[in-house]
Design an enzyme around this catalytic site. Structure first.
Site, mmCIF file in Angstrom:
data_model
loop_
_atom_site.group_PDB
_atom_site.id
_atom_site.type_symbol
_atom_site.label_atom_id
_atom_site.label_comp_id
_atom_site.label_asym_id
_atom_site.label_seq_id
_atom_site.Cartn_x
_atom_site.Cartn_y
_atom_site.Cartn_z
ATOM 1 N N GLY A 127 0.791 -1.228 0.000
ATOM 2 C CA GLY A 127 0.000 0.000 0.000
ATOM 3 C C GLY A 127 0.821 1.274 0.000
ATOM 4 C CG HIS A 174 21.036 7.817 35.550
ATOM 5 N ND1 HIS A 174 20.545 8.979 35.005
ATOM 6 C CD2 HIS A 174 22.290 8.086 35.999
ATOM 7 C CE1 HIS A 174 21.477 9.928 35.139
ATOM 8 N NE2 HIS A 174 22.543 9.411 35.727
HETATM 9 C C1 LIG Z 1 4.057 10.805 2.456
HETATM 10 C C2 LIG Z 1 3.312 10.061 3.547
HETATM 11 C C3 LIG Z 1 3.939 9.761 4.735
HETATM 12 C C4 LIG Z 1 3.250 9.078 5.728
HETATM 13 N N1 LIG Z 1 3.893 8.799 6.900
HETATM 14 C C5 LIG Z 1 3.224 8.144 7.874
HETATM 15 C C6 LIG Z 1 3.871 7.810 9.088
HETATM 16 O O1 LIG Z 1 5.053 8.090 9.292
HETATM 17 N N2 LIG Z 1 3.161 7.162 10.044
HETATM 18 C C7 LIG Z 1 1.834 6.834 9.856
HETATM 19 O O2 LIG Z 1 1.222 6.268 10.757
HETATM 20 N N3 LIG Z 1 1.202 7.130 8.714
HETATM 21 C C8 LIG Z 1 1.856 7.765 7.719
HETATM 22 N N4 LIG Z 1 1.222 8.037 6.538
HETATM 23 C C9 LIG Z 1 -0.187 7.625 6.382
HETATM 24 C C10 LIG Z 1 -0.268 6.133 6.032
HETATM 25 O O3 LIG Z 1 0.514 5.861 4.898
HETATM 26 C C11 LIG Z 1 -1.708 5.749 5.781
HETATM 27 O O4 LIG Z 1 -2.497 6.155 6.869
HETATM 28 C C12 LIG Z 1 -1.833 4.248 5.595
HETATM 29 O O5 LIG Z 1 -1.086 3.816 4.480
HETATM 30 C C13 LIG Z 1 -3.299 3.864 5.390
HETATM 31 O O6 LIG Z 1 -3.358 2.482 5.256
HETATM 32 P P1 LIG Z 1 -4.555 1.784 4.484
HETATM 33 O O7 LIG Z 1 -4.399 0.321 4.726
HETATM 34 O O8 LIG Z 1 -5.836 2.425 4.841
HETATM 35 O O9 LIG Z 1 -4.341 2.099 2.930
HETATM 36 P P2 LIG Z 1 -3.125 2.261 1.959
HETATM 37 O O10 LIG Z 1 -1.827 2.097 2.593
HETATM 38 O O11 LIG Z 1 -3.408 3.516 1.229
HETATM 39 O O12 LIG Z 1 -3.308 1.029 0.982
HETATM 40 C C14 LIG Z 1 -4.451 0.896 0.174
HETATM 41 C C15 LIG Z 1 -4.129 -0.063 -0.948
HETATM 42 O O13 LIG Z 1 -5.348 -0.407 -1.601
HETATM 43 C C16 LIG Z 1 -5.102 -0.554 -2.977
HETATM 44 N N5 LIG Z 1 -6.370 -0.406 -3.697
HETATM 45 C C17 LIG Z 1 -7.146 0.705 -3.778
HETATM 46 N N6 LIG Z 1 -8.254 0.439 -4.506
HETATM 47 C C18 LIG Z 1 -8.166 -0.847 -4.886
HETATM 48 C C19 LIG Z 1 -9.000 -1.687 -5.665
HETATM 49 N N7 LIG Z 1 -10.159 -1.254 -6.167
HETATM 50 N N8 LIG Z 1 -8.609 -2.963 -5.895
HETATM 51 C C20 LIG Z 1 -7.431 -3.418 -5.368
HETATM 52 N N9 LIG Z 1 -6.602 -2.659 -4.628
HETATM 53 C C21 LIG Z 1 -6.970 -1.388 -4.370
HETATM 54 C C22 LIG Z 1 -4.127 0.573 -3.266
HETATM 55 O O14 LIG Z 1 -3.396 0.298 -4.457
HETATM 56 C C23 LIG Z 1 -3.244 0.549 -2.027
HETATM 57 O O15 LIG Z 1 -2.116 -0.254 -2.223
HETATM 58 C C24 LIG Z 1 1.901 8.695 5.521
HETATM 59 C C25 LIG Z 1 1.263 8.979 4.306
HETATM 60 C C26 LIG Z 1 1.973 9.651 3.329
HETATM 61 C C27 LIG Z 1 1.265 9.944 2.030
#
Ligand SMILES: Cc1cc2nc3c(=O)[nH]c(=O)nc-3n(C[C@H](O)[C@H](O)[C@H](O)COP(=O)(O)OP(=O)(O)OC[C@H]3O[C@@H](n4cnc5c(N)ncnc54)[C@H](O)[C@@H]3O)c2cc1C
Length: 470
Positions: free
Chosen positions: A40, A435
């Protein structure tokens, strides 16, 4: 014929990954579907690559302050292609680990884009072919993507975080529109890489919503690092010269020139291509869920960034495990938001748990200790920063903390554990910490609430003190 699963999970970010593993470990037949890269946003273009860059920027800062520790370093150069190659190695290793683990746990990994055909069937398309899956339960974990407002990104000069991470060279100058977490983390990094950074933030402070005192510390460091901060301003107009350089006109009429512009004004749930209407799943900007993460269809859950609001990987991951347990019939569980830490990986780091002091008002007592009171901070030449603890006035239970400075993102977890398990400030204070270590600042701050501190006078506001004798 459709392949039949007990649970189908859409999206392999931290949310989907946790959901799939949790369901599989309970004996369910599970598939996990991913349309882009396994892991992701978090692994491929979010948490991991950015924190790998942060590690490089922290190293540069260490090199720059080496003289303060009595070490002369004759010069250094940033080899940015090598930095990017290291990022790629990290991502590839972790990605391989994720897929191996899923396979070992009998999760069927399916490449392709998933869309609902109806409430129990998904069509997955990949490279021109498609397959039909049937699932008794579905967990939507499709995440979010960059929001660019009125700007049309070309990902060469006008960039989202995806484009910025893909640049093969460090831009000489970078204008960041949006002084939130993503904007500030990139600003902190690229300033150390030698980029002239300007942040434009429409609110009166960077990191709107964070503790104002913490943000003041960060702003002081940004200023020292040569970062220009234009708060209370918006970008009214962006123009590009024939060579690609950009000129931004701000709302006060001033102009800023930059080789690259990062638009960091937020994320939007990634749900438009899921055909949610076919499954009868209600949504606004994100998928709508109840306290137990169920959508308007009780056998379909949604977690993480596709449910608007949190934007944290560990939040998504915790929701993934909860949603899987809830769907598989455990007593319904909701995520307890009061002890989820938020960390900002700028330099200095800012870490936070619980409500802000201003929101708790008179219900809490607060105590603040400067890092300079800690022996370890002097040993490490990292005396800048502070910790503030909040304890309930009646019960003395810990309610929250803000930490600014070195190790803040690790230190906050002592308070997270204390809040989760209902510890009082006194119980935390009487925990023995080694410490000289950084966690001493936590126990000292808790002790200071009781006038028991060994490092800080209980009679007056803490000042820079020598710490415990070694
Ligand atoms: C630059 C940046 C830095 C970050 N740093 C941090 C950090 O240091 N600490 C932290 O806690 N959070 C951080 N975040 C936030 C974190 O990345 C997200 O909160 C987290 O990735 C969300 O996880 P998720 O599982 O909801 O989705 P995501 O990680 O967004 O994964 C969703 C996946 O679903 C797939 N997908 C979407 N639609 C479909 C579909 N129809 N069919 C199949 N696959 C699909 C996508 O391709 C993607 O791979 C950061 C975000 C960014 C942008």
């Amino acid at each position: 014929m459709a392949d039949v699963y007990d649970v189908a999970v859409i999206g392999s970010g931290p949310g989907g990954h946790a959901a799939a593993l949790t369901a599989a470990r309970r004996g369910a037949r599970v598939c996990l579907i991913e349309r882009e890269q396994w892991g992701g946003v978090c692994l491929n273009v979010g948490c991991i690559p950015t924190k790998a860059l942060v590690a490089v920027s922290q190293f540069i800062r260490q090199v720059r302050r080496a003289q303060r520790l009595g070490v002369t370093i004759q010069g250094y150069a940033l080899d940015y292609p090598a930095v990017l190659a290291r990022n790629e190695r990290i991502i590839t290793t972790l990605r391989r680990g994720i897929v191996d683990l899923l396979r070992r746990e009998q999760v069927a990994v399916v490449n392709g884009h998933a869309a609902f055909e109806d409430a129990h069937h998904l069509i997955v398309t990949h490279e021109g072919s498609s397959q039909r899956l049937q699932a008794s339960r579905v967990i939507i974990a499709s995440g979010a993507r960059p929001f660019s407002g009125a700007w049309t990104l070309d990902e060469c000069h006008l960039l989202s975080y995806r484009g910025l991470l893909a640049l093969s060279q460090v831009p000489p100058s970078l204008l960041i529109i949006g002084g939130g977490v993503i904007g500030c983390e990139f600003a902190s990094c690229f300033a150390m890489f030698g980029t002239q950074v300007t942040i434009v933030e429409q609110q009166p402070q960077l990191l709107p919503g964070e503790d104002p005192e913490a943000v003041r510390w960060l702003a002081r460091r940004f200023e020292a690092d040569g970062i220009t901060m234009r708060t209370g301003q918006t970008v009214a107009r962006l123009e590009r010269s024939a060579e690609g350089a950009l000129t931004a006109t701000l709302s006060d009429g001033t102009q800023q020139h930059a080789h690259a512009v990062l638009v960091a004004i937020g994320q939007r749930p990634h749900i438009d291509a899921l055909q949610l209407a076919n499954a009868g799943v209600a949504h606004g900007r994100g998928v709508q869920v109840d306290t137990w993460l169920r959508t308007s269809q009780p056998h379909i859950a949604a977690i993480g960034d596709c449910v608007e609001g949190h934007g944290l990987a560990h939040w998504a991951s915790a929701e993934g495990a909860i949603a899987a347990r809830n769907l598989l019939g455990d007593p319904p569980e909701a995520l307890q938001a009061i002890d989820v830490p938020r960390c900002i990986f700028t330099d200095p780091e800012i870490a936070h748990v619980g409500p802000l002091e201003k929101d708790l008002g008179e219900t809490v007592r607060s105590n603040r200790v400067a890092f300079g009171a800690l022996g370890k901070s002097h040993c490490d030449e990292q005396t800048e920063g502070f910790i503030k603890l909040l304890a309930d006035r009646t019960t003395n239970r810990l309610r929250g903390a803000t930490i600014v400075g070195a190790q803040a993102s690790s230190l906050i977890h002592h308070v997270v554990v204390a809040i989760r398990h209902g510890l009082t400030a006194k119980q935390l204070a009487r925990t023995i910490t080694a410490h000289p270590t950084w966690p001493e600042v936590i126990t000292e701050t808790a002790a200071h609430l009781y006038g028991e501190s060994l490092a800080v006078s209980a009679r007056r506001a803490p000042s820079v003190a020598a710490g415990r004798s070694g």
